[in-house]
Motif scaffolding. Sequence first.
Motif, PDB file in Angstrom:
ATOM      1  N   LEU A  80       9.864   2.779  -2.390  1.00  0.00           N
ATOM      2  CA  LEU A  80       9.918   2.390  -1.093  1.00  0.00           C
ATOM      3  C   LEU A  80      10.838   2.557  -0.068  1.00  0.00           C
ATOM      4  O   LEU A  80      10.452   3.559   0.634  1.00  0.00           O
ATOM      5  N   ARG A  92      -3.920   9.398   7.689  1.00  0.00           N
ATOM      6  CA  ARG A  92      -4.795   7.682   7.461  1.00  0.00           C
ATOM      7  C   ARG A  92      -5.655   7.770   5.543  1.00  0.00           C
ATOM      8  O   ARG A  92      -6.020   8.615   5.606  1.00  0.00           O
ATOM      9  N   ALA A 115      -0.568   4.277   0.832  1.00  0.00           N
ATOM     10  CA  ALA A 115      -0.700   3.077   1.877  1.00  0.00           C
ATOM     11  C   ALA A 115       0.221   2.768   2.364  1.00  0.00           C
ATOM     12  O   ALA A 115       1.099   2.969   3.394  1.00  0.00           O
ATOM     13  N   GLN A 116       0.883   1.755   1.181  1.00  0.00           N
ATOM     14  CA  GLN A 116       2.653   1.448   1.723  1.00  0.00           C
ATOM     15  C   GLN A 116       3.089   2.477   1.922  1.00  0.00           C
ATOM     16  O   GLN A 116       4.270   3.020   2.645  1.00  0.00           O
ATOM     17  N   GLY A 174       2.869   5.738   3.437  1.00  0.00           N
ATOM     18  CA  GLY A 174       3.000   5.378   4.705  1.00  0.00           C
ATOM     19  C   GLY A 174       2.671   4.241   5.894  1.00  0.00           C
ATOM     20  O   GLY A 174       3.726   4.212   6.852  1.00  0.00           O
ATOM     21  N   GLY A 175       2.831   3.320   5.181  1.00  0.00           N
ATOM     22  CA  GLY A 175       3.611   1.770   5.956  1.00  0.00           C
ATOM     23  C   GLY A 175       4.925   2.272   6.268  1.00  0.00           C
ATOM     24  O   GLY A 175       5.068   1.651   7.707  1.00  0.00           O
ATOM     25  N   VAL A 176       5.616   2.353   5.264  1.00  0.00           N
ATOM     26  CA  VAL A 176       7.342   2.564   5.851  1.00  0.00           C
ATOM     27  C   VAL A 176       7.033   3.501   6.245  1.00  0.00           C
ATOM     28  O   VAL A 176       8.136   2.999   7.334  1.00  0.00           O
ATOM     29  N   ALA A 213       5.673   4.283   8.934  1.00  0.00           N
ATOM     30  CA  ALA A 213       5.454   3.921  10.222  1.00  0.00           C
ATOM     31  C   ALA A 213       6.009   2.482  10.621  1.00  0.00           C
ATOM     32  O   ALA A 213       6.681   2.944  12.399  1.00  0.00           O
ATOM     33  N   LEU A 214       6.381   2.216  10.075  1.00  0.00           N
ATOM     34  CA  LEU A 214       7.392   0.579  10.817  1.00  0.00           C
ATOM     35  C   LEU A 214       8.522   1.345  10.980  1.00  0.00           C
ATOM     36  O   LEU A 214       9.517   1.280  11.962  1.00  0.00           O
ATOM     37  N   PHE A 240      -2.747   8.480  13.205  1.00  0.00           N
ATOM     38  CA  PHE A 240      -2.728   8.091  12.340  1.00  0.00           C
ATOM     39  C   PHE A 240      -3.884   9.404  11.737  1.00  0.00           C
ATOM     40  O   PHE A 240      -4.722   9.245  12.756  1.00  0.00           O
TER      41      PHE A 240
END
Length: 190
Positions: A46, A69, A83-84, A86-88, A90-91, A102
């Motif tokens: 990540l 998404r 998802a993880q 994509g989350g980093v 987005a952060l 998304f």
Amino acid sequence: MRVMGVDPGLTRCGLSLIETGKGRTVTALDVDVVRTPADMELAQRLLMIADAAEYWMDTHKPNAVAIERVFSQLNVRTAMGTAQAGGVVALAAARRGIPVAFHTPSQVKSAVTGNGAADKNQVTTMVTRILGLQVKPTPADAADALALAICHCWRAPMLERMAQAEAAALEQKKRYEAKVAQVRKEARVR
């Protein structure tokens, strides 16, 4: 507008940058795929994705980031990793004040092919045609990242107009309700 498209994944994370022109004209500026080894610790994978995304954002200065998404996948482990990743990303965008959108896979497919159930080959073919590329982008993660950016460029103006219309309708409703409340108050006073 410059849009960074992201096809998130732990093993391969597609990154792209396109720029919109007049109408539906879009131009590819850059595309790459970040690869992380499957035997590497999750947190390190990540971090590699986040570092690459941050570098892209700092270098290319996108106006928006479009991320696929996670809709549903049969393999829960794959869905979690996607998802993880994509989350980093987005952060990283949020830390820079870059808006994030998304889009579901079917929205992306529909935007670039006209068919929400298109296969990867159809998406790649249309991305190549839309962007006027001489060679099809490979692997599929690169083409998907470009498709996400195209989708956002074409959907964002419509979504913005819809949001403005909803805000205007809400404001009109508030004024109407205030007027009705005032009339009722005056009727009670009489």
